[in-house]
Design a protein around this motif. Structure first.
Motif, PDB file in Angstrom:
ATOM      1  N   GLN A  66      22.971  14.038 -82.230  1.00 43.63           N
ATOM      2  CA  GLN A  66      21.632  14.331 -82.740  1.00 43.63           C
ATOM      3  C   GLN A  66      21.328  15.831 -82.648  1.00 43.63           C
ATOM      4  O   GLN A  66      20.736  16.408 -83.563  1.00 43.63           O
ATOM      5  CB  GLN A  66      20.573  13.551 -81.959  1.00 43.63           C
ATOM      6  N   VAL A  67      21.735  16.449 -81.546  1.00 48.55           N
ATOM      7  CA  VAL A  67      21.487  17.884 -81.380  1.00 48.55           C
ATOM      8  C   VAL A  67      22.301  18.686 -82.386  1.00 48.55           C
ATOM      9  O   VAL A  67      21.798  19.615 -83.028  1.00 48.55           O
ATOM     10  CB  VAL A  67      21.798  18.316 -79.938  1.00 48.55           C
ATOM     11  N   GLU A  69      23.367  17.742 -85.271  1.00 42.97           N
ATOM     12  CA  GLU A  69      22.799  17.547 -86.607  1.00 42.97           C
ATOM     13  C   GLU A  69      21.637  18.506 -86.832  1.00 42.97           C
ATOM     14  O   GLU A  69      21.471  19.058 -87.925  1.00 42.97           O
ATOM     15  CB  GLU A  69      22.337  16.099 -86.751  1.00 42.97           C
ATOM     16  N   ARG A  70      20.849  18.727 -85.798  1.00 45.37           N
ATOM     17  CA  ARG A  70      19.712  19.640 -85.923  1.00 45.37           C
ATOM     18  C   ARG A  70      20.152  21.105 -85.921  1.00 45.37           C
ATOM     19  O   ARG A  70      19.564  21.934 -86.616  1.00 45.37           O
ATOM     20  CB  ARG A  70      18.716  19.375 -84.787  1.00 45.37           C
ATOM     21  N   ILE A  71      21.172  21.431 -85.128  1.00 46.74           N
ATOM     22  CA  ILE A  71      21.659  22.816 -85.086  1.00 46.74           C
ATOM     23  C   ILE A  71      22.271  23.209 -86.425  1.00 46.74           C
ATOM     24  O   ILE A  71      22.041  24.304 -86.940  1.00 46.74           O
ATOM     25  CB  ILE A  71      22.684  23.000 -83.948  1.00 46.74           C
ATOM     26  N   ALA A  72      23.087  22.302 -86.985  1.00 47.29           N
ATOM     27  CA  ALA A  72      23.682  22.489 -88.320  1.00 47.29           C
ATOM     28  C   ALA A  72      24.376  23.849 -88.458  1.00 47.29           C
ATOM     29  O   ALA A  72      24.151  24.597 -89.403  1.00 47.29           O
ATOM     30  CB  ALA A  72      22.617  22.325 -89.403  1.00 47.29           C
ATOM     31  N   LYS A 116      16.526  23.424 -80.659  1.00 44.90           N
ATOM     32  CA  LYS A 116      16.854  22.210 -81.409  1.00 44.90           C
ATOM     33  C   LYS A 116      17.062  21.033 -80.463  1.00 44.90           C
ATOM     34  O   LYS A 116      16.679  19.889 -80.781  1.00 44.90           O
ATOM     35  CB  LYS A 116      18.109  22.448 -82.262  1.00 44.90           C
ATOM     36  N   GLU A 119      13.939  19.207 -79.399  1.00 46.53           N
ATOM     37  CA  GLU A 119      13.330  18.286 -80.366  1.00 46.53           C
ATOM     38  C   GLU A 119      13.656  16.827 -80.043  1.00 46.53           C
ATOM     39  O   GLU A 119      12.970  15.919 -80.516  1.00 46.53           O
ATOM     40  CB  GLU A 119      13.803  18.627 -81.778  1.00 46.53           C
ATOM     41  N   VAL A 120      14.726  16.614 -79.258  1.00 47.40           N
ATOM     42  CA  VAL A 120      15.099  15.253 -78.859  1.00 47.40           C
ATOM     43  C   VAL A 120      15.054  15.108 -77.335  1.00 47.40           C
ATOM     44  O   VAL A 120      15.808  14.334 -76.742  1.00 47.40           O
ATOM     45  CB  VAL A 120      16.484  14.850 -79.419  1.00 47.40           C
TER      46      VAL A 120
END
Length: 506
Positions: A66-67, A69-72, A116, A119-120
């Motif tokens: 999940q992290v 995916e957000r960092i991208a 990022k 966010e989770v």
């Protein structure tokens, strides 16, 4: 082990074909060396840092997908377990204000990743072993959702044929078993790469092997595992035991472990790659379509994919690396001994000390490896891992003191002899004095105060225990306070010992 592989089953023909390809790759490497096809000196360094994810409570968070995916960003990738990430910094040319530039890049990258992660409900913690990890966190279900990790785990488990046994006698004693290699994921490290020519490789690798004990003494940052206080740098014994494919009978026969310090000084890079084939059976017999010898015959540069993959499953603390960039092959020494953290300033100071010291040791007229048995270097490594900043090391005496070797406090050795060498090495790289003096000054202050990440963690933990705080609550408090100070950014030798916030007792 960064290559993408597809999980699958292997049969006998796969292993035989892979072994043949490995020999072809080794022959190809030998030809490249003889033909002097390798890149010219570029003074290039590279840095990778493995990271932990933890919540505001200090507990690990299994959220790397999940992290990410957000960092991208391609700079970040998965590591073995779901609470791990890795950040890769593009290569830098050694010289000028390189360490200040490196520090700024790391601050920018890690601050973005931390935002990022939050966010989770997670955060980035740069530490050798997360003190709050428990045995239930390090199970197969928490492997990262990437085929190569599942496949590697399955092959090591199959090779061993029984549970892995962790038995580490330190300040306290840890003894337990695991059905997978996942406990290895507790270890998060800094990997320092240095591109070298074949002619200089042996001197640089030998110098790096001699340097690991001083590196660990000043940089230890992993005193806890599963609630026990063990070695000041507990990653090496944990890594060795968690990846050990040898059942007790093979250990008794002297079969070498895959996590390996080595057993001799070397004369060429080829010797290390050849040893890896001679001593260690393949774990991942995945064959590439390339015929390396045919590529060479056609005047091309082979990837040596099988050799590179096999090399990634032998865990030397200073690993040889073969790679191809812009169609030209090169060799690197990958130094893997340092734990992550505590702060970016500390990481960069450790890097400056390493790159300066290795250059100076490699260029000495009477190199340290001609004056010290390899077994002494290995014993120094163990002593530094056990005792950290308080270690005593055996080191060659200067000629005016009669030569030979003598035992000395690690901090005295570093402060009086190795820091001046590191300074001269950084001068040789062309590093500006401001960079040199600031970052080596961090190492000097650690020595003067006898403080590093491990000693701070242990002192803060024991102060909490003295207040009557339960062990698990104390370890969570240490982790939270560590994260606060890590984010504040001042180097660890300046950190006040103790917990600030009231600690809940239940």
């Amino acid at each position: 082990m960064g290559e993408k592989v597809v999980a699958g089953r292997f049969d006998l023909s796969d292993r035989q074909r892979y072994r043949e390809k490995l020999q072809d790759c080794l022959s190809g490497l030998e030809r490249l060396l003889v033909e002097k096809r390798f890149d010219r000196p570029k003074n290039l360094m590279g840095v990778e840092i493995e990271l932990n994810l933890a919540g505001a409570d200090g507990m690990p968070r299994m959220l790397n997908s999940q992290v990410l995916e957000r960092i991208a960003s391609r700079d970040f990738q998965t590591e073995l377990a779901m609470f791990n990430l890795e950040v890769n910094i593009a290569p830098h040319r050694l010289g000028g204000r390189v360490f200040d530039r490196l520090a700024e890049e790391l601050r920018t990258s890690l601050a973005y990743a931390d935002r990022k992660a939050r966010e989770v409900d997670a955060g980035i913690v740069m530490i050798g072993i997360l003190p709050t990890l428990e045995r239930d966190d390090l199970v197969s279900a928490n492997l990262s959702e990437v085929d190569r990790y599942t496949l590697l785990n399955d092959q090591i488990v199959a090779a061993r044929g029984e549970d892995f046994r962790l038995d580490i006698e330190g300040v306290e004693h840890l003894e337990c078993t695991s059905k997978s290699i996942v406990p290895e994921a507790a270890c998060t490290s800094v990997q320092l790469h240095l591109q070298v020519t074949p002619g200089r490789f042996a001197d640089v690798w030998n110098a790096a092997q001699a340097a690991v004990a001083p590196q660990i003494a000043v940089g230890a940052n992993s005193p806890f595992l599963f609630g026990r206080e063990l070695w000041r740098e507990s990653r090496p014994p944990l890594f060795l035991q968690a990846t050990d494919t040898r059942p007790p009978e093979l250990q008794a026969q002297g079969v070498r472990p895959r996590t390996w310090f080595g057993e001799r000084w070397i004369g060429s890079a080829y010797e290390l790659f050849e040893e890896n084939l001679r001593f260690f059976p393949p774990l991942l017999p995945i064959c590439d379509e390339e015929d390396p010898l045919a590529v060479l015959d056609a005047g091309g540069v082979p990837k040596l994919a099988e050799l590179v993959l096999h090399n990634g499953t032998v865990y030397r603390w200073n690993r040889p690396v073969y790679d191809v960039a812009d169609g030209v092959p090169h060799l690197r020494v990958e130094n893997r001994v340092l734990p992550a953290g505590p702060t970016i300033t500390d990481v960069v100071a450790n890097a400056a000390f390493y790159y300066g010291l290795v250059r100076a040791l490699a260029e000495e007229s009477r190199p340290v490896w001609t004056r010290m048995p390899f077994s002494v270097a290995e014993a120094n490594f163990d002593a530094a891992c056990r005792d950290g900043i308080d270690a005593r090391l055996v080191w060659p005496r200067r000629a005016r003191y009669g030569g030979g070797t003598a035992e000395v406090d690690a901090v005295t050795l570093v402060r009086d002899e190795l820091l001046p060498l590191a300074a001269s090495g950084l001068d040789g790289w062309g590093v500006e004095p401001a960079d040199r003096d600031f970052y080596l000054g961090v190492i000097e202050e650690r020595c003067r105060r006898r403080v590093n990440g491990a000693s701070w963690q242990a002192a803060t933990f024991h102060r909490a225990l003295e207040r009557g705080v339960p062990r698990d609550v104390a370890l969570a408090g240490v982790t939270r306070r560590y994260a606060e100070l890590m984010n504040a950014g001042e180097p660890v030798h300046t950190w006040p010992v103790g917990l600030l916030e009231p600690v809940l007792m239940g």
